[in-house]
Design a protein around this motif. Sequence first.
Motif, PDB file in Angstrom:
ATOM      1  N   SER A 564       1.234  -1.451  -0.021  1.00 20.90           N
ATOM      2  CA  SER A 564       0.275   0.364   0.097  1.00 20.90           C
ATOM      3  C   SER A 564       0.475   0.759  -0.219  1.00 20.90           C
ATOM      4  N   ALA A 565       0.289   2.335  -0.470  1.00 21.12           N
ATOM      5  CA  ALA A 565       1.026   3.651  -0.413  1.00 21.12           C
ATOM      6  C   ALA A 565       1.172   4.451   1.111  1.00 21.12           C
ATOM      7  N   GLU A 566       0.073   3.892   2.304  1.00 26.25           N
ATOM      8  CA  GLU A 566       0.513   4.437   2.901  1.00 26.25           C
ATOM      9  C   GLU A 566      -0.145   3.382   4.031  1.00 26.25           C
ATOM     10  N   ILE A 672       2.600 -15.145  -0.769  1.00 26.48           N
ATOM     11  CA  ILE A 672       2.303 -14.305  -0.317  1.00 26.48           C
ATOM     12  C   ILE A 672       2.101 -13.043   0.681  1.00 26.48           C
ATOM     13  N   TYR A 673       3.268 -12.156   0.196  1.00 22.86           N
ATOM     14  CA  TYR A 673       4.029 -11.407   1.209  1.00 22.86           C
ATOM     15  C   TYR A 673       3.270  -9.713   1.380  1.00 22.86           C
ATOM     16  N   ASP A 674       3.682  -9.872   2.948  1.00 22.03           N
ATOM     17  CA  ASP A 674       2.583  -8.656   3.475  1.00 22.03           C
ATOM     18  C   ASP A 674       3.935  -7.863   3.837  1.00 22.03           C
ATOM     19  N   THR A 675       3.409  -6.723   2.728  1.00 23.31           N
ATOM     20  CA  THR A 675       4.689  -5.730   3.440  1.00 23.31           C
ATOM     21  C   THR A 675       5.103  -4.250   3.753  1.00 23.31           C
ATOM     22  N   PRO A 676       5.992  -3.264   3.769  1.00 20.96           N
ATOM     23  CA  PRO A 676       5.835  -2.355   4.401  1.00 20.96           C
ATOM     24  C   PRO A 676       5.018  -1.469   3.197  1.00 20.96           C
ATOM     25  N   GLU A 677       4.850  -0.136   4.040  1.00 20.68           N
ATOM     26  CA  GLU A 677       4.308   1.254   3.262  1.00 20.68           C
ATOM     27  C   GLU A 677       4.930   1.237   1.815  1.00 20.68           C
ATOM     28  N   LEU A 678       4.870   1.569   0.961  1.00 16.03           N
ATOM     29  CA  LEU A 678       5.715   2.172  -0.205  1.00 16.03           C
ATOM     30  C   LEU A 678       6.031   3.217   0.193  1.00 16.03           C
ATOM     31  N   HIS A 679       5.526   4.933   0.526  1.00 19.51           N
ATOM     32  CA  HIS A 679       5.783   5.843   0.726  1.00 19.51           C
ATOM     33  C   HIS A 679       6.566   6.100   1.404  1.00 19.51           C
ATOM     34  N   GLN A 680       7.077   5.135   2.270  1.00 19.38           N
ATOM     35  CA  GLN A 680       7.700   4.868   3.520  1.00 19.38           C
ATOM     36  C   GLN A 680       9.047   4.776   3.380  1.00 19.38           C
ATOM     37  N   TYR A 681       8.894   3.455   2.977  1.00 23.32           N
ATOM     38  CA  TYR A 681       9.752   2.467   2.726  1.00 23.32           C
ATOM     39  C   TYR A 681      10.066   2.132   1.525  1.00 23.32           C
ATOM     40  N   THR A 682      11.634   1.434   1.583  1.00 27.08           N
ATOM     41  CA  THR A 682      11.923   1.020  -0.051  1.00 27.08           C
ATOM     42  C   THR A 682      12.359  -0.159   0.161  1.00 27.08           C
ATOM     43  N   ASP A 683      11.415  -1.077   0.496  1.00 23.83           N
ATOM     44  CA  ASP A 683      12.394  -2.494   0.712  1.00 23.83           C
ATOM     45  C   ASP A 683      11.069  -3.251   0.313  1.00 23.83           C
ATOM     46  N   THR A 684       9.821  -2.933   0.186  1.00 20.59           N
ATOM     47  CA  THR A 684       9.090  -3.941  -1.441  1.00 20.59           C
ATOM     48  C   THR A 684       9.805  -3.563  -2.461  1.00 20.59           C
ATOM     49  N   ILE A 685       9.932  -2.268  -2.872  1.00 18.92           N
ATOM     50  CA  ILE A 685      10.665  -2.666  -3.898  1.00 18.92           C
ATOM     51  C   ILE A 685      11.336  -3.258  -4.445  1.00 18.92           C
ATOM     52  N   PHE A 686      13.148  -3.540  -3.770  1.00 23.02           N
ATOM     53  CA  PHE A 686      13.672  -4.767  -3.624  1.00 23.02           C
ATOM     54  C   PHE A 686      13.163  -5.688  -3.711  1.00 23.02           C
ATOM     55  N   LEU A 687      12.550  -6.142  -2.941  1.00 14.61           N
ATOM     56  CA  LEU A 687      11.481  -7.974  -2.606  1.00 14.61           C
ATOM     57  C   LEU A 687      11.074  -8.036  -4.295  1.00 14.61           C
ATOM     58  N   ALA A 688      10.181  -6.178  -4.865  1.00 12.74           N
ATOM     59  CA  ALA A 688       9.294  -6.946  -5.329  1.00 12.74           C
ATOM     60  C   ALA A 688      10.425  -7.158  -7.305  1.00 12.74           C
ATOM     61  N   GLU A 689      11.243  -6.943  -7.288  1.00 15.07           N
ATOM     62  CA  GLU A 689      12.289  -7.240  -7.744  1.00 15.07           C
ATOM     63  C   GLU A 689      12.268  -8.417  -8.646  1.00 15.07           C
ATOM     64  N   TYR A 690      11.834  -9.673  -7.507  1.00 14.59           N
ATOM     65  CA  TYR A 690      11.987 -11.348  -7.435  1.00 14.59           C
ATOM     66  C   TYR A 690      11.311 -11.303  -7.164  1.00 14.59           C
ATOM     67  N   LEU A 691       9.669 -10.513  -7.051  1.00 12.26           N
ATOM     68  CA  LEU A 691       8.373 -11.367  -6.952  1.00 12.26           C
ATOM     69  C   LEU A 691       7.285 -11.940  -9.145  1.00 12.26           C
TER      70      LEU A 691
END
Length: 772
Positions: A564-566, A672-691
Amino acid sequence: MQQEIAVSEDQQPITEAKTKSPGIRPLLRTLKRKVFLIIGVAGITTISGLPLTKSNVLPVYQGNFQLLVEPITGEQKLSDPLTLTRSDGQPSDKLFLLDYPTQILILTSPEVLNTIAKQVQTRYPKVTASTLKDKLVLARVAKSSSRNDQTKILEVSYSGEDRKQILFVLEKTKEKYLKYSLDERKSRISQGVKFIDEQLPLLQTRVDEYRGRLEKIQRQYELLEPTQGGQALYEQIRNLQAQSQETERLLQEQKVLYQHLQEQLSLNPEEAVAASALSESPFRKQILDNLMKVETEIAIQSATFNDNSPELQQLKEQQANLLQLLEVENKKILGQKTAQLENNSSVMAFQTSIRQRLISQLVDTDGLMKSLEVKLQGLNNALNTLTQQAQIFPGVVRQYTEIQQQLDLTNKRFNLFLDEREKLRIEGAQNNVPWEVISKPSIILNAKGKPVSSEAEGPKKKILMVFVAGLGLGILLSIGLEKFRNIFYTIDDLKEIIQVPILGDIPRHNNFSVSVDLRSPKLAKSNRRIFKKIAQFLSAFDEVYANIRFLYSDSLIRSIAICSAESKDGKSTIALHLAQTIANMGQRVLLVDANLHYPQLHTVLGLSNQKGLSDLLTQNITPSAVIQKTPLAESLFVLTAGVAYANSFKLLGSEHMHKLVETLQDSYDLVIYDTPELHQYTDTIFLAEYLDGLILVATVHKTHKTVFKEVLAQLNTYRMPCIGVIINHIQLNSDLTYPFYLTPSLVNLEPEYEQEVENNKIENRRSVISKK
């Protein structure tokens, strides 16, 4: 069994925001949502402005008079100068249709009003032309409300507070308008006389012109009368047609003979003439005879001597000399055509006497053919000329007749203008006023005979203006409020800025307390409404799963991220429910809590978080050692976040995480991965590269538009494969509790709601298939 759901390369979702303007639809939705605010602001503004609209207004009176401005009898119409000036002297009812809009503009023009104002100012100095323009009204009187049922009467009205002033103004206006009509009539009579004087020379010129044209036609076509001369023309055409047919027959005979001779000789006329000239040359014939003797002698000597013998050499020199003389003679006879004809054996060969006669006949035939063709062309040209004359002859007759008619009509008009000029000069000496007053200036009275007064409309207009200003202020306030809140209010707001499909719409729900035993039949029977909402809530995830499965079924997908964004957009709720829905359908599903900043799935499910994803990334342990089962479904497994170590979230983009993703994908049908919000953290961007893809969650009445657009731009920049958006309608300000997840058999307490859930699933799948 692995699930085949994915996005093909040519169907790669686009995550950028739409650039096309949505038009006025967002504004209309804003006005609809804020209608009460707008009306309230308008009402308060109107009430506050009421004191400003009050003023002391004097009663306003109105007076009028009426004028008949057009002739109504046939005699008056025929005597009107318009008969001549507007229609070349041809009387017609249409000539007397006055242009009322233009006439009213003239009567209310500054020049006329200034004249009236000067006369009024002798008693009322404050009355000006501007005053008259505002208060003096001219209108055409109608028999009824229909615009097509209007009379020839003009009504002149004037309004004001002083009744004497009204009557005085109307009286002076009446005098000016009557004088204007008299001056106008005299002017029109003068114009009529002037018009006739201008037209008479023109008519005389036209008479002379028509006569000249008739004489020209008679000379050009040699016609005394248009009805004569046609028979002779058609007789000439028939004679030429007969001659043309005879010439055509002779030409065809010569062409057949020509073709026969050309086939016998294999020569065209030019080649035949050249062959005949060569054969008739005595010197060339002598050269050919000598050449034949030398070639015969060479043949005889070749049997006795070799090629190098003096005898043969001498003979060959003679042969070469003769060939050279022959070539010179050929050029002399053929001239410039030598190069063209010297390679033609039929031309260079000697022509016998028979062929000479055939050649002579071929040349004669060719000449006769050309002569016949020239004759035929001349006949055809003459025939075409006469045919064209025959075609235009009816037009010439018609033109002659029309000119004669125009000449007669012009003569009649010329004589009529002479008579009318004398009549107009007599009428110009009279002073009869053409317009007639049928209603004298007076104040409008009511049924009781008292003057009718009306309140000024100023206060009403002011109140209306204040109300309109209040509406505008309310609209601006509503737009500003929504800009300030900067959130999505409806699904339509989201659809206007995204290009990926909406996978599902999760309805709003109230969370239940853990202490409530929803499996109690007594409680279930008393809470049918609660069960119905639960059924709708669960069926929404069936629709999400159906959309993912059928909209993207071109290749295999085994891992997705729910983001999510927030924060607090409900992505963990959606991730958990989606995992449970897919697991209940027989798939082996692993739910991974990849939110290493604020993990919460273990709290919701009541699981241990001593070891989890962070331990797999930092320690050498196997996934089976930390993956846990849940009571929600037999095939649903959970990998909690584990205890967060310093900077452990940065390991989500490491090669170790990449290998872990592949290992988990090989062990489960879907991860299914429950990830942090995209606006504050970039973790999902790195993880989504492998998904294989990610799903965005947006919450109505909560998610901010600008933040969501920034996230879309970020995903587009990194080319992240977003496969869709899930719309969430969470209950705001509620705790994150999911007690009914722990009772998978909850819907079994009420069979009718269990059947409703199944029906919703079937309907959702059908709708998705039909859309695809």
